[in-house]
Design an enzyme around this catalytic site. Structure first.
Site, short mmCIF file in Angstrom:
data_model
loop_
_atom_site.label_atom_id
_atom_site.label_comp_id
_atom_site.label_asym_id
_atom_site.label_seq_id
_atom_site.Cartn_x
_atom_site.Cartn_y
_atom_site.Cartn_z
N ASN A 89 0.83 -1.20 0.00
CA ASN A 89 0.00 0.00 0.00
C ASN A 89 0.87 1.26 0.00
O ASN A 89 2.00 1.24 0.47
CB ASN A 89 -0.92 0.00 1.23
N HIS A 121 5.80 -0.21 -3.01
CA HIS A 121 5.32 0.55 -4.17
C HIS A 121 5.43 2.05 -3.96
O HIS A 121 4.77 2.82 -4.64
CB HIS A 121 3.87 0.16 -4.50
N ALA A 137 -9.26 -7.86 8.49
CA ALA A 137 -8.12 -7.55 9.34
C ALA A 137 -8.55 -6.84 10.62
O ALA A 137 -8.05 -7.13 11.71
CB ALA A 137 -7.11 -6.68 8.57
#
Ligand SMILES: [Zn+2]
Length: 247
Positions: free
Chosen positions: A100, A117, A234
């Site tokens: 993320n 990323h 989560a």
């Protein structure tokens, strides 16, 4: 039972490593690239978020990413992010590796975050290298399109994220692979494990002998190799694990 087993594995971890993907951010309201009903269903993400598209027309890029940027900047960490911070603080994780770019792990207080990323919280001028916060650029999109560099006036202001068509930065990937090889427990959260090379990280860790826990809404290609698989959110599952370890 599976949550209890996950808590047992993590409580005895000496070099635990978490890998997170879009699923944990989606629970903070950040739409996924490929998810149903996401903002990106209006656009072809591979086109709009590609380096070729950005270089050809920064205005079109920023027009398409304006809404997503607004949503991402307004998002806050959820109980899943905070549970990972607690696991790190208690010594059960040495780092969180993430696909993320939203910065929510850092905002939740996790100290060691490896961003595979890049980060969407910063924007860099490709002409002079000047960096400024994404929020500052976002604030002038209504009056300035494309946004201009405050230093040189350049019109190629690019978020410091990896766009489609760009290579992943080598250093974070190498760091993540090294931590995976050294890990005794891997906690994989909200990643469908279909995007390579990020999906190599748990595979490398498992081959090197790590025990593994997968928490994801959907089945993943690594489920059959994992010690514990929990299909859930989560924000529900991770706080439960933290409670079991603490109690
Ligand atoms: Zn500049």
């Amino acid at each position: 039972m599976t949550v209890k087993r996950a808590a047992e594995l993590l409580s005895s971890a000496g070099s635990g490593l978490a890998l997170t993907g879009a699923g944990i951010s989606a629970e903070s309201g950040i739409p996924t690239f490929r998810g149903e009903g996401g903002l990106w269903t209006k656009y072809d993400p591979v086109k709009v978020a590609s380096i070729e598209y950005f270089m050809a027309d920064p205005s079109a890029y920023w027009t398409a990413s304006k809404e997503r940027g607004r949503v991402a900047l307004a998002a806050t960490p959820n109980p899943g992010h905070r549970a990972l911070t607690a696991l790190e603080a208690a010594g059960h994780l040495v780092a969180v590796v993430t696909q993320n770019t939203d910065g929510l792990h850092q905002e939740a207080g996790t100290r060691t975050v490896i961003e595979l990323h890049g980060s969407g919280r910063t924007v860099q001028c490709l002409d002079c290298g000047h960096r400024e916060p994404r929020a500052a650029v976002q604030a002038r999109l209504d009056s300035e399109m494309p946004p201009r560099c405050l230093i040189c006036g350049g019109t190629f202001l690019k978020p410091t994220v990896v766009l489609f068509g760009e290579a992943l930065p080598q250093a974070p990937m190498q760091d993540a692979l090294a931590l995976a090889r050294a890990a005794d427990v891997l906690l994989i959260v909200g990643s469908s494990l279909v995007v390579y090379p990020a999906a190599d990280i748990p595979a490398v860790g498992i081959r090197a002998g790590a025990r593994s826990i997968i928490v994801n809404a959907e089945p993943t290609p690594l489920d059959r190799l994992a010690d514990v698989v929990i299909h859930g959110r989560a924000g529900d599952v991770l706080p439960e694990i933290v409670d079991l370890i603490g109690g």
